[in-house]
Design an enzyme around this catalytic site. Structure first.
Site, PDB file in Angstrom:
ATOM      1  N   PHE A   1       4.098   1.080  -5.899  1.00  0.00           N
ATOM      2  CA  PHE A   1       2.875   1.520  -6.560  1.00  0.00           C
ATOM      3  C   PHE A   1       1.802   1.779  -5.517  1.00  0.00           C
ATOM      4  O   PHE A   1       1.445   0.880  -4.752  1.00  0.00           O
ATOM      5  CB  PHE A   1       2.409   0.455  -7.562  1.00  0.00           C
TER       6      PHE A   1
ATOM      7  N   ALA B   1      -4.339  -1.954  -3.148  1.00  0.00           N
ATOM      8  CA  ALA B   1      -4.680  -3.058  -4.046  1.00  0.00           C
ATOM      9  C   ALA B   1      -6.026  -3.681  -3.657  1.00  0.00           C
ATOM     10  O   ALA B   1      -6.832  -4.040  -4.518  1.00  0.00           O
ATOM     11  CB  ALA B   1      -3.578  -4.121  -4.036  1.00  0.00           C
TER      12      ALA B   1
ATOM     13  N   LEU C   1       3.264  -3.553  -4.974  1.00  0.00           N
ATOM     14  CA  LEU C   1       1.939  -2.925  -4.941  1.00  0.00           C
ATOM     15  C   LEU C   1       1.497  -2.815  -3.483  1.00  0.00           C
ATOM     16  O   LEU C   1       1.534  -3.804  -2.737  1.00  0.00           O
ATOM     17  CB  LEU C   1       0.924  -3.785  -5.695  1.00  0.00           C
ATOM     18  N   CYS C   2       1.041  -1.647  -3.083  1.00  0.00           N
ATOM     19  CA  CYS C   2       0.552  -1.454  -1.715  1.00  0.00           C
ATOM     20  C   CYS C   2      -0.692  -2.311  -1.481  1.00  0.00           C
ATOM     21  O   CYS C   2      -1.656  -2.260  -2.254  1.00  0.00           O
ATOM     22  CB  CYS C   2       0.200   0.003  -1.472  1.00  0.00           C
ATOM     23  N   VAL C   3      -0.684  -3.081  -0.407  1.00  0.00           N
ATOM     24  CA  VAL C   3      -1.779  -4.027  -0.169  1.00  0.00           C
ATOM     25  C   VAL C   3      -3.121  -3.329   0.068  1.00  0.00           C
ATOM     26  O   VAL C   3      -4.151  -3.755  -0.457  1.00  0.00           O
ATOM     27  CB  VAL C   3      -1.439  -4.999   0.987  1.00  0.00           C
TER      28      VAL C   3
END
Lengths: 130, 135, 101, 101, 135, 130
Positions: free
Chosen positions: A39, A82, A77-79
């Site tokens: 994501f 995010a 989820l991409c940090v």
């Protein structure tokens, strides 16, 4: 066949999140391996447990969670994305001094390298976005 | 399939109006660690990403235009620009950033890897890639 | 003054500028912001949209032009540049604002 | 089979379908999903994009067509309908997927 | 300025692909409580919002197309459709939902308030509104 | 002049949120009244306190908060949009059984009627969106 799926948009706002879900589910039901769903951009908003959609509509977050439970899916989820958009797990809360978390179960936060790795490992990358 | 894949990053959006240009650049930067064969393609409003002279101070936004100039150091070997898109926008190569490239092992150097290509070449380059990232 | 029409889309990507012009009335002000400022560039495939429209006054937001590296000498004649304070003045002077997204 | 090109934008709003066709190679499959399915309608101002393109096979996602009230008899001849399972098959059969957003 | 304002809701996007159509409809429904003079305008892909026969069951999405039919009961007096947008999409009035309207006090009735208008009329209607909501 | 501002997009993803901020700030500095800033669609994501943007970039959420503190601005998140997208205050958390909140200070969650009211009360409504 080994598939990677990328989701670039948040739930409800754009159908890309729905399309990615229906595609992923259909692939799993056909017996394909879905190595990872990554994501990115507003896509990270699919991974918050704080949504309360209207009773007469689909629950997009819960749908992902249930799919992940059934098939042991890796939902990442991409940090960086995010952090910009306020999706937080316990580690992130600690690192960035946040007083709450909102990540949904079965999702994890990790780096963009996970997308690159998925693209290298998989036979196909399928991108859903705006 | 060989160990090294041909990655193509397909950029079709203007910078700053949305975050896609910058966040796709972040993927390219991170991807450098993986030693794949990396190319970038700029089509439609994506060609605006390479226009030099950006000054975001009054918007108080991060200016990422200079980052494109460094892509040669991040293992990017080719940056292709759609000729038709460029011309429709009244732009020429002079309006675009230059990106130098050097192979540290062979000492091969290229002054500017930004290359203008036509539709047929683009179709071929996309078809020959192993993975296309779309933003 | 008549209405103020804001346009924030690139004219190469969406028809918002075309619409704003088509549905505007004589004396309207049309303000290009965000990716909409590309519509103010001279010598492009869509420059005629602005250059050939009469009876409308065109503005472009300078901070957005600068962010995109569009120098003032690349603009269509007659397009006036404003900053956010000027944007506010246009809003105050117009009858109402129509956003063409 | 060559590449699979997915298109999710209305051809009336953005040029993604036009691009996917322009940059596709002989034998390509082009799948219309989400708002992209409007590109499969016959008798519109943009029907020729699909109707006049040869050497490409066009597909449209049935669930998206139904959601938009587009009956099958409104479609351009030769466009094949698939559901999500068919989408997965197309992905499995192609060399790779290009998303034209 | 009178107590009653003329509200115009400007809809330019296709339904279901994004949420704008549905969330703008929610504003109209809530706005009914405020007794303003409410009109809706459908331009570009916005005309697709009124296409009847929607079936979202396979997408598992809420189907809001039937809601348009009820707008007369929510105080909406006019629903305008851009003629050029409709024709470009190969559609006619027969493809669109019908929306009946009744004034409970005067017993005035209108079978269908969905009206096809041309560019000049649209420009005039927009100009005559007090507030334009864009989605 | 009395102004209402509507913000339809989330921070970082789309410049609309920046434009709305710069416009609102300029209007206040010129002495205009900003009756209300109404956040709709993904715009509600401007109101989360959990964001941690990169050090070298603007902090969009904090900017809104500071502007609201300085000018006593009314920042309203649409409740229906907030529920779909997981923006939660204490009342919402209680009503919907959520174990955390993420709303930023100075923001409040309320109904769409607040947008209609603002449009009625104000001399101008200025919409920023995608």
């Amino acid at each position: 066949m080994k598939l990677a799926v990328q989701v670039n948009e948040g739930p409800y706002q754009h159908e890309a999140s729905d399309s990615a879900y229906h595609f992923t589910k259909a692939a799993l039901e056909k017996g394909h391996e879905v190595f990872r769903v990554f994501f990115y951009h507003d896509g990270v908003l699919n991974g918050t447990r704080l949504t309360t959609p209207p009773q007469d509509d689909r629950n997009i977050v819960n749908r992902w969670v249930e799919l992940a439970e059934k098939y042991d899916l890796d939902l990442v989820l991409c940090v960086a994305a995010a952090q910009r958009r306020g999706i937080v797990d316990e580690g992130e809360a600690e690192r960035n001094g946040k007083d709450a978390t909102n990540i949904a179960p079965k999702f994890r936060i990790s780096g963009l390298g996970q997308l690159i790795e998925a693209a290298i490992q998989c036979d196909r990358l399928v991108v859903f976005g705006d | 399939m060989s160990d090294v894949k041909k990655f193509m990053y397909l950029n079709r959006r203007a910078p700053y109006g949305t975050i896609y240009a910058w966040e796709s650049l972040e993927v390219v930067l991170i991807g450098a660690a993986f030693d794949q064969e990396v190319s970038l393609m700029f089509v439609d409003d994506g060609v605006f990403q390479l226009v030099k002279g950006s000054d975001t101070s009054e918007l108080d936004m991060k200016n990422f235009t200079p980052t494109y100039r460094t892509l040669g150091d991040y293992g990017v070997r080719h940056m292709y620009v759609d000729k038709a898109s460029l011309e429709a926008r009244g732009l020429t190569q002079d309006d675009l950033v230059e990106v130098a490239w050097e192979d540290w092992e062979t000492e091969e150097e290229v002054d500017n890897i930004v290359e203008i290509v036509d539709s047929e070449q683009i179709a071929k380059l996309l078809a020959e890639s192993d993975v296309v990232f779309s933003f | 003054m008549a209405d103020l029409y804001t346009v924030n889309k690139s004219p190469f990507e969406k028809n918002s500028l075309e619409d704003a012009i088509r549905f505007s009335t004589e004396g309207a002000a049309i303000l290009l912001i965000e990716d909409g400022v590309y519509g103010a560039m001279a010598g492009t495939a869509v420059s005629d949209l602005v250059a050939n429209t009469t009876g409308r006054k065109f503005y472009a937001l300078r901070p957005d032009l600068k962010a995109r590296g569009i120098a003032e000498d690349r603009l269509i004649d007659g397009v006036e540049l404003v900053d956010y304070a000027g944007f506010v003045d246009l809003v105050a002077e117009c009858d109402k604002v129509q956003a063409w997204l």
